[in-house]
Motif scaffolding. Structure first.
Motif, short mmCIF file in Angstrom:
data_model
loop_
_atom_site.label_atom_id
_atom_site.label_comp_id
_atom_site.label_asym_id
_atom_site.label_seq_id
_atom_site.Cartn_x
_atom_site.Cartn_y
_atom_site.Cartn_z
N GLN A 16 41.91 39.82 56.52
CA GLN A 16 42.73 39.06 55.58
C GLN A 16 42.16 39.25 54.18
O GLN A 16 40.98 39.12 53.96
N VAL A 17 43.06 39.58 53.27
CA VAL A 17 42.64 39.78 51.89
C VAL A 17 42.24 38.45 51.28
O VAL A 17 42.92 37.46 51.44
N GLN A 18 41.10 38.45 50.59
CA GLN A 18 40.64 37.23 49.93
C GLN A 18 40.28 37.48 48.48
O GLN A 18 39.79 38.55 48.12
N LEU A 19 40.57 36.47 47.69
CA LEU A 19 40.13 36.43 46.30
C LEU A 19 39.33 35.15 46.16
O LEU A 19 39.82 34.07 46.47
N VAL A 20 38.09 35.27 45.69
CA VAL A 20 37.21 34.11 45.60
C VAL A 20 36.74 33.95 44.16
O VAL A 20 36.05 34.83 43.61
N GLU A 21 37.11 32.82 43.57
CA GLU A 21 36.75 32.54 42.19
C GLU A 21 35.40 31.82 42.10
O GLU A 21 35.01 31.11 43.02
N SER A 22 34.73 31.99 40.98
CA SER A 22 33.49 31.28 40.70
C SER A 22 33.32 31.18 39.18
O SER A 22 34.02 31.87 38.43
N CYS B 168 42.59 33.01 40.53
CA CYS B 168 42.66 34.46 40.44
C CYS B 168 43.89 34.92 41.23
O CYS B 168 44.24 34.32 42.26
N ALA B 169 44.53 35.97 40.76
CA ALA B 169 45.73 36.46 41.42
C ALA B 169 45.82 37.97 41.32
O ALA B 169 45.24 38.58 40.41
N ALA B 170 46.57 38.56 42.25
CA ALA B 170 46.78 40.01 42.26
C ALA B 170 48.20 40.29 42.69
O ALA B 170 48.79 39.54 43.47
N GLY B 171 48.74 41.41 42.18
CA GLY B 171 50.08 41.82 42.56
C GLY B 171 50.33 43.26 42.17
O GLY B 171 49.66 43.77 41.27
N ALA C 127 37.07 40.22 44.97
CA ALA C 127 38.12 40.61 45.91
C ALA C 127 37.49 41.23 47.14
O ALA C 127 36.49 41.94 47.05
N SER C 128 38.12 40.98 48.28
CA SER C 128 37.57 41.48 49.55
C SER C 128 37.84 42.96 49.76
O SER C 128 37.29 43.57 50.67
N ARG C 129 38.72 43.53 48.93
CA ARG C 129 39.01 44.96 49.01
C ARG C 129 39.42 45.44 47.63
O ARG C 129 39.63 44.65 46.71
#
Length: 121
Positions: free
Chosen positions: A1-7, A95-98, A24-26
């Motif tokens: 599962q793709v993950q985005l983790v903010e800090s 955080c977002a991606a597209g 990002a996990s990938r």
């Protein structure tokens, strides 16, 4: 599962700075990545975005000249440098991606869980 983790969120006084990071996990090849925020009782709003090769960046009018978005595709990281912070910048930052900016804002967006930024006056 793709993950985005903010800090990087936290409490800062008005006029101060924070740097948010998103891991990002990938590798999001050719994806636009960026940041949104949602203040208490408000709708989620676009903040900033950067295209895959960093040739284009986009900013909300409210943060232009104060925030800088960047990415490191080798490290799978996206950053948001926030300077001259104001109390109205207080929000949860996501955080977002597209595949495109429009897709990121719409139903094809991939989202992180968010990090709280609080700016005191």
């Amino acid at each position: 599962q793709v993950q985005l983790v903010e800090s990087g969120g936290g409490l800062v006084q008005a006029g101060g700075s924070l740097r948010l990071s998103c891991a990002a996990s990938r590798t999001f090849t050719r994806y636009t990545m960026g940041w949104f925020r949602q203040g208490s009782g408000k709708e989620r709003e676009f903040v900033a975005a950067v295209t895959w090769s960093s040739e284009n960046t986009y900013y909300a009018d409210s943060v232009k000249g104060r925030f800088t978005v960047s990415r490191d595709n080798i490290k799978n990281m996206v950053y948001l440098q926030m300077n001259s912070l104001k109390p109205e910048d207080t929000a949860v930052y996501y955080c977002a991606a597209g595949p495109t900016l429009a897709a990121m804002k719409g139903d094809l967006g991939i989202w992180g869980q968010g990090t709280q930024v609080t700016v005191s006056s």
